[in-house]
Write a protein that holds these residues in place. Structure first.
Motif, PDB file in Angstrom:
ATOM      1  N   CYS A   1       1.429 -10.494  -1.084  1.00 44.94           N
ATOM      2  CA  CYS A   1       2.605  -8.817  -0.374  1.00 44.94           C
ATOM      3  C   CYS A   1       1.715  -8.080  -0.609  1.00 44.94           C
ATOM      4  O   CYS A   1       1.740  -7.095   0.923  1.00 44.94           O
ATOM      5  N   ILE A   2       0.542  -7.463  -1.046  1.00 43.12           N
ATOM      6  CA  ILE A   2      -0.696  -6.792  -1.449  1.00 43.12           C
ATOM      7  C   ILE A   2      -1.875  -6.727   0.355  1.00 43.12           C
ATOM      8  O   ILE A   2      -1.319  -5.671   0.431  1.00 43.12           O
ATOM      9  N   GLU A   3      -1.981  -7.476   0.106  1.00 46.14           N
ATOM     10  CA  GLU A   3      -3.058  -8.011   1.470  1.00 46.14           C
ATOM     11  C   GLU A   3      -1.762  -8.185   2.980  1.00 46.14           C
ATOM     12  O   GLU A   3      -2.442  -6.930   2.930  1.00 46.14           O
ATOM     13  N   LEU A   4      -1.199  -8.687   2.670  1.00 48.99           N
ATOM     14  CA  LEU A   4      -0.242  -8.608   3.873  1.00 48.99           C
ATOM     15  C   LEU A   4       0.560  -7.307   4.408  1.00 48.99           C
ATOM     16  O   LEU A   4       0.073  -6.290   5.282  1.00 48.99           O
ATOM     17  N   ALA A   5       0.860  -6.536   2.853  1.00 52.23           N
ATOM     18  CA  ALA A   5       1.537  -5.046   3.257  1.00 52.23           C
ATOM     19  C   ALA A   5       0.330  -3.751   4.230  1.00 52.23           C
ATOM     20  O   ALA A   5       0.145  -3.442   4.942  1.00 52.23           O
ATOM     21  N   HIS A   6      -0.847  -4.149   2.896  1.00 53.45           N
ATOM     22  CA  HIS A   6      -1.728  -2.914   3.624  1.00 53.45           C
ATOM     23  C   HIS A   6      -2.432  -3.761   5.143  1.00 53.45           C
ATOM     24  O   HIS A   6      -3.082  -2.692   5.913  1.00 53.45           O
ATOM     25  N   ALA A   7      -2.689  -4.413   5.436  1.00 53.21           N
ATOM     26  CA  ALA A   7      -2.985  -5.356   6.904  1.00 53.21           C
ATOM     27  C   ALA A   7      -2.085  -4.112   8.022  1.00 53.21           C
ATOM     28  O   ALA A   7      -2.199  -3.935   8.525  1.00 53.21           O
ATOM     29  N   LEU A   8      -0.782  -4.667   7.205  1.00 49.39           N
ATOM     30  CA  LEU A   8       0.321  -3.452   8.359  1.00 49.39           C
ATOM     31  C   LEU A   8       0.116  -2.081   8.722  1.00 49.39           C
ATOM     32  O   LEU A   8       1.140  -1.293   8.696  1.00 49.39           O
ATOM     33  N   SER A   9      -0.435  -1.687   6.797  1.00 48.52           N
ATOM     34  CA  SER A   9      -0.616   0.308   6.748  1.00 48.52           C
ATOM     35  C   SER A   9       0.912   0.639   5.953  1.00 48.52           C
ATOM     36  O   SER A   9       1.290   1.580   6.581  1.00 48.52           O
ATOM     37  N   VAL A  10       1.098  -0.820   5.423  1.00 50.24           N
ATOM     38  CA  VAL A  10       2.470  -0.411   4.242  1.00 50.24           C
ATOM     39  C   VAL A  10       2.028  -0.210   3.232  1.00 50.24           C
ATOM     40  O   VAL A  10       1.313  -1.280   2.262  1.00 50.24           O
ATOM     41  N   ALA A  11       2.488   0.527   2.285  1.00 49.14           N
ATOM     42  CA  ALA A  11       2.081   0.810   1.024  1.00 49.14           C
ATOM     43  C   ALA A  11       3.015   0.168   0.315  1.00 49.14           C
ATOM     44  O   ALA A  11       4.350  -0.417   0.637  1.00 49.14           O
ATOM     45  N   VAL A  12       3.174  -0.017  -1.001  1.00 51.68           N
ATOM     46  CA  VAL A  12       3.277  -1.365  -2.223  1.00 51.68           C
ATOM     47  C   VAL A  12       3.484  -0.645  -3.537  1.00 51.68           C
ATOM     48  O   VAL A  12       3.101   0.499  -3.543  1.00 51.68           O
ATOM     49  N   VAL A  13       4.681  -0.914  -3.799  1.00 49.91           N
ATOM     50  CA  VAL A  13       5.334  -0.732  -4.930  1.00 49.91           C
ATOM     51  C   VAL A  13       5.816  -1.814  -5.813  1.00 49.91           C
ATOM     52  O   VAL A  13       6.586  -2.388  -5.191  1.00 49.91           O
ATOM     53  N   ALA A  14       5.055  -1.837  -6.932  1.00 48.46           N
ATOM     54  CA  ALA A  14       5.503  -2.741  -8.467  1.00 48.46           C
ATOM     55  C   ALA A  14       6.398  -2.050  -9.077  1.00 48.46           C
ATOM     56  O   ALA A  14       6.382  -1.294  -9.541  1.00 48.46           O
ATOM     57  N   GLU A  15       7.722  -3.047  -8.657  1.00 50.54           N
ATOM     58  CA  GLU A  15       8.463  -2.127  -9.817  1.00 50.54           C
ATOM     59  C   GLU A  15       8.863  -3.147 -11.261  1.00 50.54           C
ATOM     60  O   GLU A  15       7.994  -4.247 -10.815  1.00 50.54           O
ATOM     61  N   GLY A  16       9.704  -2.610 -11.996  1.00 50.26           N
ATOM     62  CA  GLY A  16       9.649  -3.604 -13.596  1.00 50.26           C
ATOM     63  C   GLY A  16       8.520  -3.020 -14.330  1.00 50.26           C
ATOM     64  O   GLY A  16       7.689  -3.961 -14.556  1.00 50.26           O
ATOM     65  N   VAL A  17       7.330  -2.475 -13.951  1.00 53.88           N
ATOM     66  CA  VAL A  17       6.418  -2.572 -14.880  1.00 53.88           C
ATOM     67  C   VAL A  17       6.188  -2.205 -15.792  1.00 53.88           C
ATOM     68  O   VAL A  17       6.994  -0.967 -16.371  1.00 53.88           O
ATOM     69  N   GLU A  18       5.705  -2.648 -17.328  1.00 51.33           N
ATOM     70  CA  GLU A  18       6.300  -2.800 -18.537  1.00 51.33           C
ATOM     71  C   GLU A  18       5.141  -2.636 -19.657  1.00 51.33           C
ATOM     72  O   GLU A  18       5.471  -2.194 -20.581  1.00 51.33           O
ATOM     73  N   THR A  19       4.069  -3.580 -18.638  1.00 55.20           N
ATOM     74  CA  THR A  19       2.871  -3.621 -20.168  1.00 55.20           C
ATOM     75  C   THR A  19       1.689  -3.010 -19.087  1.00 55.20           C
ATOM     76  O   THR A  19       1.399  -2.854 -18.832  1.00 55.20           O
ATOM     77  N   GLN A  20       0.829  -2.681 -20.219  1.00 56.42           N
ATOM     78  CA  GLN A  20      -0.268  -2.392 -20.273  1.00 56.42           C
ATOM     79  C   GLN A  20      -1.339  -3.107 -18.852  1.00 56.42           C
ATOM     80  O   GLN A  20      -2.064  -2.479 -17.748  1.00 56.42           O
ATOM     81  N   ALA A  21      -1.070  -5.171 -19.750  1.00 58.79           N
ATOM     82  CA  ALA A  21      -1.679  -5.365 -18.765  1.00 58.79           C
ATOM     83  C   ALA A  21      -1.225  -6.194 -17.368  1.00 58.79           C
ATOM     84  O   ALA A  21      -1.805  -5.865 -16.258  1.00 58.79           O
ATOM     85  N   GLN A  22      -0.076  -5.324 -17.446  1.00 61.51           N
ATOM     86  CA  GLN A  22       0.521  -5.950 -15.434  1.00 61.51           C
ATOM     87  C   GLN A  22       0.301  -4.383 -14.617  1.00 61.51           C
ATOM     88  O   GLN A  22      -0.751  -4.687 -13.931  1.00 61.51           O
ATOM     89  N   LEU A  23      -0.182  -3.168 -15.550  1.00 55.33           N
ATOM     90  CA  LEU A  23      -0.793  -2.671 -14.530  1.00 55.33           C
ATOM     91  C   LEU A  23      -2.061  -2.087 -14.586  1.00 55.33           C
ATOM     92  O   LEU A  23      -2.479  -1.768 -13.253  1.00 55.33           O
ATOM     93  N   SER A  24      -2.723  -2.541 -15.091  1.00 56.78           N
ATOM     94  CA  SER A  24      -3.828  -3.066 -15.265  1.00 56.78           C
ATOM     95  C   SER A  24      -4.216  -4.433 -13.989  1.00 56.78           C
ATOM     96  O   SER A  24      -5.499  -3.994 -13.398  1.00 56.78           O
ATOM     97  N   CYS A  25      -3.858  -5.645 -13.907  1.00 60.20           N
ATOM     98  CA  CYS A  25      -3.480  -6.257 -13.098  1.00 60.20           C
ATOM     99  C   CYS A  25      -3.233  -5.771 -11.810  1.00 60.20           C
ATOM    100  O   CYS A  25      -4.082  -5.750 -10.470  1.00 60.20           O
ATOM    101  N   LEU A  26      -2.536  -5.521 -11.607  1.00 56.14           N
ATOM    102  CA  LEU A  26      -2.030  -3.975  -9.912  1.00 56.14           C
ATOM    103  C   LEU A  26      -3.363  -2.958  -9.573  1.00 56.14           C
ATOM    104  O   LEU A  26      -3.547  -3.231  -8.787  1.00 56.14           O
ATOM    105  N   THR A  27      -3.807  -2.677 -10.425  1.00 52.47           N
ATOM    106  CA  THR A  27      -4.403  -1.388 -10.334  1.00 52.47           C
ATOM    107  C   THR A  27      -5.702  -2.535  -9.606  1.00 52.47           C
ATOM    108  O   THR A  27      -6.194  -2.010  -8.672  1.00 52.47           O
TER     109      THR A  27
END
Length: 231
Positions: free
Chosen positions: A176-202
């Motif tokens: 999702c991130i790679e495709l969206a960025h290829a089309l100049s579309v921003a990506v929002v991650a919903e429901g982030v609840e842990t620091q591990a998830q945040l680190s991975c998304l970053t």
């Protein structure tokens, strides 16, 4: 929160019914009834107007622009004068169109009604940001990025939950991130609840994150103090 800068990106407006006996009722307790009864358009217009007014307050004297996101029902999106209504609300409140993001569902986009496409394009041409909510849960999400002028996608919480444990969920998020960025579309991650998830998304290059890691839903009167603490 903007994952590149660490600063506040904006807020999502959440509707609650303050019932005199049952207290605050979440959308799952009344939206379906509102849709079946035909009241969803009136509720949606009120929610949009209220969110726009709140966005004006949040952006008055703030250190930087704060985005306001509002969910739009499929019925609203198909109404003949929906775009005109939103633009009129923006003009009346004095809010820059670019500070409003309308979150659209796949249900609203899966239609042969020409009015949907006309509303989407009209709003986009006037600067309103458009987002596809719960991206990845439907059957034709990727096609919408080519068919409609979309500014961002929101990766569904179910995939974010799996970042800690599921290689399949991680693969979907990466795609999702790679495709969206290829089309100049921003990506929002919903429901982030842990620091591990945040680190991975970053690490994966996600643009924006929202969820209980930052805050549970707040009443309007509590937003200013939260914003002050997170500037």
């Amino acid at each position: 929160m903007d994952l590149r800068t660490g600063k506040v990106h904006g807020f999502e407006a959440l509707v609650r019914w303050d019932h005199p006996d049952r207290g605050a009722i979440a959308p799952s307790g009344f939206i379906e009834v509102a849709e079946k009864s035909g009241l969803i358009s009136q509720i949606g217009t009120w929610a949009c107007a209220t969110a726009i007014a709140q966005a004006v307050e949040l952006n008055t004297g703030s250190a930087g622009p704060v985005q306001m996101s509002v969910n739009i029902s499929a019925r609203q999106l198909g109404e003949a004068r929906f775009a005109d209504t939103v633009l009129s609300l923006l003009r009346a409140a004095g809010l820059e169109p670019g500070l409003l993001t309308l979150e659209l569902t796949e249900t609203g986009l899966i239609t042969d009604a020409p009015q949907v496409g006309e509303n989407v394009r009209d709003l986009h041409e006037h600067g309103v940001h458009l987002s596809i909510d719960d991206f990845g849960t439907g059957h034709a999400s990727f096609a919408y990025l080519n068919e409609f002028p979309i500014d961002e996608i929101k990766i569904d919480k179910s995939y974010v939950d799996g970042l800690d444990t599921s290689p399949e969920s991680t693969a979907i998020v990466v795609s999702c991130i790679e495709l969206a960025h290829a089309l100049s579309v921003a990506v929002v991650a919903e429901g982030v609840e842990t620091q591990a998830q945040l680190s991975c998304l970053t690490e994966l290059g996600c643009d924006i994150a929202q969820g209980y890691l930052y805050s549970r839903p707040l009443r309007a009167e509590d937003l200013d103090s939260w914003l002050t603490d997170h500037r």
